[in-house]
Design a protein around this motif. Structure first.
Motif, PDB file in Angstrom:
ATOM      1  N   VAL B 103       0.806  -1.168   0.017  1.00  0.00           N
ATOM      2  CA  VAL B 103       0.034   0.058   0.115  1.00  0.00           C
ATOM      3  C   VAL B 103       0.767   1.119   0.248  1.00  0.00           C
ATOM      4  N   HIS B 119      -9.980  -8.667  -6.300  1.00  0.00           N
ATOM      5  CA  HIS B 119     -10.773  -7.656  -5.697  1.00  0.00           C
ATOM      6  C   HIS B 119     -10.948  -7.652  -4.150  1.00  0.00           C
ATOM      7  N   LEU B 120     -10.659  -8.639  -3.734  1.00  0.00           N
ATOM      8  CA  LEU B 120     -10.909  -9.166  -2.175  1.00  0.00           C
ATOM      9  C   LEU B 120      -9.518  -9.104  -1.553  1.00  0.00           C
ATOM     10  N   ARG B 126      -7.552  -2.252   1.107  1.00  0.00           N
ATOM     11  CA  ARG B 126      -7.061  -1.048   1.845  1.00  0.00           C
ATOM     12  C   ARG B 126      -7.203   0.078   0.871  1.00  0.00           C
ATOM     13  N   LEU B 127      -6.781   0.103  -0.112  1.00  0.00           N
ATOM     14  CA  LEU B 127      -6.592   1.263  -1.103  1.00  0.00           C
ATOM     15  C   LEU B 127      -7.935   1.641  -1.495  1.00  0.00           C
ATOM     16  N   MET B 128      -8.966   0.976  -1.504  1.00  0.00           N
ATOM     17  CA  MET B 128     -10.418   1.413  -2.013  1.00  0.00           C
ATOM     18  C   MET B 128     -11.008   1.812  -0.772  1.00  0.00           C
ATOM     19  N   GLY B 129     -10.891   1.342   0.427  1.00  0.00           N
ATOM     20  CA  GLY B 129     -11.508   1.723   1.650  1.00  0.00           C
ATOM     21  C   GLY B 129     -13.049   1.482   1.704  1.00  0.00           C
ATOM     22  N   THR B 130     -13.471   0.303   0.898  1.00  0.00           N
ATOM     23  CA  THR B 130     -14.733  -0.087   0.881  1.00  0.00           C
ATOM     24  C   THR B 130     -14.560  -1.506   0.959  1.00  0.00           C
ATOM     25  N   SER B 131     -15.575  -2.168   0.917  1.00  0.00           N
ATOM     26  CA  SER B 131     -15.702  -3.602   1.042  1.00  0.00           C
ATOM     27  C   SER B 131     -15.361  -4.364   0.132  1.00  0.00           C
ATOM     28  N   MET B 133     -17.117  -5.827  -2.221  1.00  0.00           N
ATOM     29  CA  MET B 133     -17.994  -7.092  -2.326  1.00  0.00           C
ATOM     30  C   MET B 133     -18.748  -7.004  -3.447  1.00  0.00           C
ATOM     31  N   ASP B 175     -18.869  -3.195  -4.645  1.00  0.00           N
ATOM     32  CA  ASP B 175     -18.850  -1.968  -3.692  1.00  0.00           C
ATOM     33  C   ASP B 175     -17.452  -1.333  -3.755  1.00  0.00           C
ATOM     34  N   PRO B 177     -15.332   2.434  -4.837  1.00  0.00           N
ATOM     35  CA  PRO B 177     -15.510   4.026  -5.259  1.00  0.00           C
ATOM     36  C   PRO B 177     -15.554   4.067  -6.440  1.00  0.00           C
ATOM     37  N   ALA B 178     -16.170   5.089  -6.801  1.00  0.00           N
ATOM     38  CA  ALA B 178     -16.469   5.047  -8.646  1.00  0.00           C
ATOM     39  C   ALA B 178     -15.066   5.292  -9.121  1.00  0.00           C
ATOM     40  N   HIS B 201      -6.575   6.800  -9.560  1.00  0.00           N
ATOM     41  CA  HIS B 201      -5.374   7.299  -9.135  1.00  0.00           C
ATOM     42  C   HIS B 201      -5.474   7.201  -7.168  1.00  0.00           C
ATOM     43  N   ARG B 202      -4.461   6.631  -6.643  1.00  0.00           N
ATOM     44  CA  ARG B 202      -4.333   6.617  -5.228  1.00  0.00           C
ATOM     45  C   ARG B 202      -3.156   7.186  -4.735  1.00  0.00           C
TER      46      ARG B 202
END
Lengths: 256, 256, 256, 256
Positions: B103, B119-120, B126-131, B133, B175, B177-178, B201-202
């Motif tokens: 990360v 995806h999981l 961690r980089l997405m911040g969402t589940s 799923m 699930d 982020p866009a 971009h992260r």
């Protein structure tokens, strides 16, 4: 929708040949105002072209408003991967036919780099769909262009910000669609901010709006500004896409 | 915020050297399931690495879960511009320290290409911040991956869609982020759709999530899938950015 | 992915009942620093809550760090449509369990309004997936917050910009994912800019980050700042969504 | 940029009065094709208006192509917060002056909901700046509209997807700018996908494109489709913004 239609996308730059850039300039200030001629003896297009010619893998031509078809006949656009546009006082002098042609080429994949006052150029306004109006002031004030997306290729090689000692101010609200990617934000001494580096996908083409520039201040001799323009050319170059098909199609799966 | 901090960005790939890719694979299915071993005798990482080695300007290494530090010690990441990640059944076996390291490198500019069930994976989540799923089904059904952004470099060289005869289904709601840019959308025979090519971009890094892949279906022998992975590597490679500075700073303009 | 899973989305605010807001505050500066206590005699949470209570259709509660479970037991979050968060010096004192709970609720639909130094609060950082670092300076300088998306509901009722006479500076690079919508940009006297009003969708929840605020400067008595917070509460309130289902599903169309 | 200019934004809907919707319909199919007349005896506009009239806080008028000024004189738009547009076979019959007027109102804050074949309506195409072309097929096939952003107010009250038994197919590539928010994706039986619920900010206005609809299939009697249209009306209603000023401005800070 009456008929099938194929959009023949721009012939892309293959790996083995250079990106072909055409730098378009209104080229009127330089002929009427000796101050501008002193700063840009070969025109704004000349200054930008001269820098790009020093860059590996980029090939440069120029075109100006007062040439036949504004220097942009189909044959010239056939040899243009990325079009750079600078206009200021004569936006309305650009003929409908050339506006249509440029817009059509961008949607088919040609890159467009719109500089400074080209925010009101006819091709840019058409491609945005909004008024592209903003606030402005000519007071020779300081501008500081901050990188907000440091991983973006258009920011390659830059420090955290670019300082420009004397600039025309452009301030928000800038009436554009929210850019697909926002790369730079400007700070101005007089109290305003501006989204000054904006990426857009439109059709199969890529558009970069870059704020810095002026006919009196020697902005296009600033090395970091020129670096951004060269970066933008590489980013905006067309990719090797097949034709994009529109219109009536047969099902790919059995119906029923 | 207690102290000044500098993020040392990833050393970028200069023009004159290749992009250095590390293909990471969980590499467990291949050792326990003879059907997987038959399709990927050198592992999924081997199949992807072999293709990338044929591409100009790309240099490839591999790493797997059961190596020390999962094959990703700092020295390996020091020589990684883009990390490709495939994991499926053992996401939880990836150590905290390696997750933190990956990360951190992405935020500092390293590219990440997350494939299919990654995806999981812990770094991606961690980089997405969402589940992260989604819905899924293993029924060997047909998938059609449509290009929705034909001017994007990750779509270079593709037709209007990629057809995959037998695929695991992944369906919305996904699930995440866009994405900053949505490049591909999948259609599935059983009635679902999926955002299957997503750019993010992260920090100073770029992430591409690409849906296709499976341990049983021979997806990573499909030439258009491999083409996308190679395109994604070029897109995700770090750019030559200076260090990004955070923390307390002095004013650049007089106050008062 | 091992099992079917249902995300029970937050019970939304029906039209006929108020939006239930919980204002969370670290509430430590106010107890130890008499200057802060003088400005915020009932705490920062008290100042914000008092304003929101005057707004039609909004119902307010408060919670603070040193209450049991930081004032955020499940029963409190069950009655929270939108959580407002202010923290500064004690981010690390927030327990893992509460961070997990808040993040889970946001993904299930609860709104989150993160104020000022909450950019480093644990729930916000987790939901962003990036470092959320920035540059800063405490010099009491002037800030001007420009509206860049005038049609957005969070900008309702504002003039073209909000002026704050004495503010802490936050400057770019702000290490967040590009917001889904950028509503405000800040200008600072010392030469920096900042994305100071940022909307994010995460899971079924909506997040608004709003920069203004400070424990010493009386920012939360500024009527336009309070107006933005009330607007953000309305924007971030959950919508009446059904449960979002994840996991293995049957086909909706015949396969074969 | 020659002169100072003020954009007088749309008078917003204050809390205490209803949102005023005008449903615009080409209204030609219904007069010439008895099958259409049977499904929509009061026109497509009538069916949509009748539903909206049942919704609290919404007030409805209608307008059609063959009325003077297409039913959209300035006085009608003065009393329109959100304009719903349905057109199909007579896009070119809409006069320049009315297109200019509608586009100007949207940029000033009026909401626009463009339905189905309105993707090629003149106001929508102008506001997008792209061709807005797509692929299509009339075969009465099944469509499934998936929610991809469950927290968005336009998705309020919906299940995970809307099923439409008989629909015209619209497929990607849909040549629009990437929407600011993507709310719905469509699956079609014949093998295509489509971005079928797209939000755009343009100027001070909000635009929602919604794919479902047809003159023969009774789409606008489908309760979930009508629910989306009502949700979109609430989302697109103007906010209480002050006038947006453009043009030359004085500095707010001392220069020098």
């Amino acid at each position: 929708m009456a008929m099938t239609h194929t959009l023949h996308t721009q012939d892309p730059a293959p790996v083995e040949r250079p990106i072909r850039v055409t730098v378009w300039n209104e080229f009127r200030h330089e002929k009427t105002d000796p101050r501008v001629a002193a700063i840009y003896p070969h025109g704004i297009h000349g200054a930008i072209a001269r820098h790009l010619q020093t860059q590996p893998g980029i090939e440069v031509a120029t075109a100006t408003l007062d040439e036949p078809e504004h220097g942009l006949p189909p044959a010239r656009l056939d040899r243009t991967d990325v079009l750079i546009w600078w206009g200021h006082q004569a936006h309305e002098a650009v003929a409908d036919q050339v506006v249509d042609r440029v817009v059509g080429r961008v949607l088919a994949g040609m890159g467009l780099v719109a500089l400074h006052s080209a925010h009101l150029s006819r091709p840019f306004v058409r491609l945005m769909g909004t008024s592209c109006m903003l606030r402005w002031r000519e007071a020779g004030e300081r501008e500081r262009i901050w990188v907000v997306e440091p991983g973006h290729p258009i920011a390659a090689g830059l420090d955290e910000c670019i300082e420009i000692e004397h600039a025309e101010m452009y301030g928000e609200r800038f009436d554009i669609p929210a850019p697909d990617t926002l790369v730079f934000l400007s700070w101005f001494q007089g109290g305003e901010v501006f989204r000054s580096g904006c990426c857009f996908h439109r059709g199969a083409g890529k558009i970069f709006y870059f704020r810095p520039g002026h006919e009196i201040y020697p902005i296009y001799h600033h090395l970091q500004v020129l670096r951004v323009i060269a970066n933008a050319v590489r980013w905006a170059a067309p990719v090797a896409a097949g034709p994009v098909l529109f219109g009536r199609v047969e099902p790919r799966e059995p119906l029923g």
